[in-house]
Design a protein around this motif. Structure first.
Motif, PDB file in Angstrom:
ATOM      1  N   ARG A   1       3.560   5.644  -5.803  1.00  0.00           N
ATOM      2  CA  ARG A   1       3.516   5.647  -7.266  1.00  0.00           C
ATOM      3  C   ARG A   1       2.515   6.659  -7.808  1.00  0.00           C
ATOM      4  N   LYS A   2       1.584   7.096  -6.984  1.00  0.00           N
ATOM      5  CA  LYS A   2       0.664   8.148  -7.422  1.00  0.00           C
ATOM      6  C   LYS A   2       1.399   9.470  -7.629  1.00  0.00           C
ATOM      7  N   MET A   3       2.586   9.588  -7.026  1.00  0.00           N
ATOM      8  CA  MET A   3       3.351  10.832  -7.162  1.00  0.00           C
ATOM      9  C   MET A   3       4.317  10.807  -8.341  1.00  0.00           C
ATOM     10  N   THR A   4       4.512   9.660  -8.970  1.00  0.00           N
ATOM     11  CA  THR A   4       5.596   9.561  -9.953  1.00  0.00           C
ATOM     12  C   THR A   4       5.378  10.441 -11.174  1.00  0.00           C
TER      13      THR A   4
ATOM     14  N   ALA B   1       9.196   3.260  -6.059  1.00  0.00           N
ATOM     15  CA  ALA B   1       8.381   4.078  -6.957  1.00  0.00           C
ATOM     16  C   ALA B   1       9.210   5.064  -7.756  1.00  0.00           C
TER      17      ALA B   1
ATOM     18  N   GLU C   1       1.923   1.755  -3.532  1.00  0.00           N
ATOM     19  CA  GLU C   1       0.811   2.281  -4.329  1.00  0.00           C
ATOM     20  C   GLU C   1       0.634   3.779  -4.091  1.00  0.00           C
ATOM     21  N   GLN C   2       0.725   4.213  -2.839  1.00  0.00           N
ATOM     22  CA  GLN C   2       0.631   5.643  -2.539  1.00  0.00           C
ATOM     23  C   GLN C   2       1.759   6.408  -3.217  1.00  0.00           C
TER      24      GLN C   2
ATOM     25  N   GLU D   1       0.823  -1.209   0.000  1.00  0.00           N
ATOM     26  CA  GLU D   1       0.000   0.000   0.000  1.00  0.00           C
ATOM     27  C   GLU D   1       0.857   1.259   0.000  1.00  0.00           C
TER      28      GLU D   1
END
Length: 391
Positions: free
Chosen positions: A117-120, A150, A114-115, A111
């Protein structure tokens, strides 16, 4: 253009007014980023409001601490506010200049990844990520692992807030929000930077190789059972080092898979115990078979020497001086370690006598060793920002 400011006004609103006035006197243009670190007890809403009003277009982040530094001075245990503001280069179009996000505590590594990777989408391959974390709520090491997975090419540096009187008190700042948990991650996507990690230790003895282990339990080194190796090493040391050995002994774990080792190649970790019956040793990290391990001692002179040498290497590495820097140093360093105030600020500012530099005393320091990001203790980590010229 970068400017730092320090204010020791007793009330946070007065400190904010004084520090902002200093910034405006030296930085007439609107900044892109604001770092704020404060020690004041009580509500931080007045600081948030004043920063928002003074720098409405800037990305604003910060942390509450037990000590802060700016203007070449370090203030520990008394009210103080440190600001660092910067207007960044604008000729790098690939990624945004500044972006920041709040990452709440994640219950698992998956998790957290996943968090992260939202910033990549706004983290470029050469970005510097400044990570400010709340230590009570946040599994920091999984967070750092997630950020490495990430954004493997981005450099991460930062620290854990140290000033909250309770776990539910706000200790992080992001724009107009005060946060009680998780981490604030800020990306400087257009700002070339160099990082420094000074763990304050010096090696003793010779490196060994881990031959047998179970996770963090080391059963056999190339020089023998760990307990026996330690006993032989202790006997070989001068009396002064034997005294340090009894309370300031650490394991250095190599991170670069090479035959020759130098400064910054070892990750320093605690020795958690030695079983007298088996002579096995437990360290504060998992190790790999055939990984090198060298014992280290930590003291004032080692800390001073390592940070001074790191600044010297940085001067040799770069033809130009940095435009500004952030310094995250352990609560156990500062005046208590060196016996004098401002020691580390003075060492860092050998890069440039008037270097805009701000930071705080942390509950844990974040920085890279051997291409991976780790949570450290008793360490000073820094990020130094350069213009694109000469990079």
């Amino acid at each position: 253009m970068w400017v730092d400011a320090l204010s020791e006004q007793t009330w946070l609103e007065d400190a904010a007014d004084a520090a902002i006035e200093k910034i405006r006197a030296h930085c007439p243009q609107a900044p892109d980023v604001v770092f704020a670190f404060w020690t004041h007890d009580g509500p931080a809403a007045p600081l948030v409001a004043r920063l928002s009003r003074a720098f409405p277009e800037a990305t604003r982040v910060g942390a509450k601490a037990r000590g802060v530094l700016a203007e070449g001075r370090e203030v520990e245990g008394t009210p103080a506010l440190a600001l660092l503001v910067g207007s960044l280069e604008t000729n790098f179009a690939a990624v945004p200049a500044v972006q920041a996000a709040h990452l709440p505590p994640a219950p698992s590594l998956d998790e957290a990844v996943e968090q992260a990777r939202k910033m990549t989408g706004w983290i470029g391959p050469a970005s510097t990520l400044v990570v400010l974390a709340e230590p009570h709520s946040t599994p920091v090491e999984p967070l750092l692992r997630a950020l490495d997975l990430a954004a493997p090419d981005a450099v991460k540096v930062g620290g854990l807030a140290s000033g909250a009187l309770a776990a539910d008190r706000p200790s992080l700042l992001l724009q107009d929000r005060l946060l009680t948990e998780g981490a604030v991650v800020l990306s400087l996507g257009r700002q070339p930077a160099e990082t420094v990690v000074a763990q304050g230790c010096r090696p003793i003895g010779e490196p060994s190789v881990v031959l047998r282990h179970r996770g963090p339990v080391i059963e056999e080194l190339s020089h023998g059972r760990p307990g026996a190796v330690l006993a032989e090493l202790y006997a070989s040391l001068p009396a002064s080092d034997q005294a340090l050995f009894r309370h300031s002994l650490f394991a250095g774990i190599e991170m670069k898979d090479q035959r020759a080792y130098g400064p910054g190649d070892f990750l320093i970790r605690n020795i958690l115990g030695v079983d007298p019956s088996t002579q096995h040793m437990v360290v504060g990290a998992d190790v790999r078979q055939f990984q090198a391990l060298q014992f280290h001692l930590r003291d004032r002179e080692a800390a001073r020497s390592e940070l001074t040498d790191a600044m010297s290497r940085l001067r040799r590495l770069r033809a130009t001086t940095p435009a500004a820097g952030l310094l995250f140093t352990c609560l156990g360093r500062g005046r208590g370690l060196y016996g004098t105030p401002n020691a580390e600020s003075e060492m860092v500012r050998t890069l440039a006598p008037e270097l805009p530099l701000a930071g705080f005393f942390c509950n844990g320091e974040i920085g890279p060793i051997g291409g991976q990001t780790f949570l450290h203790g008793y360490t000073a980590t820094g990020a130094f920002f350069y213009s694109d010229e000469g990079t």
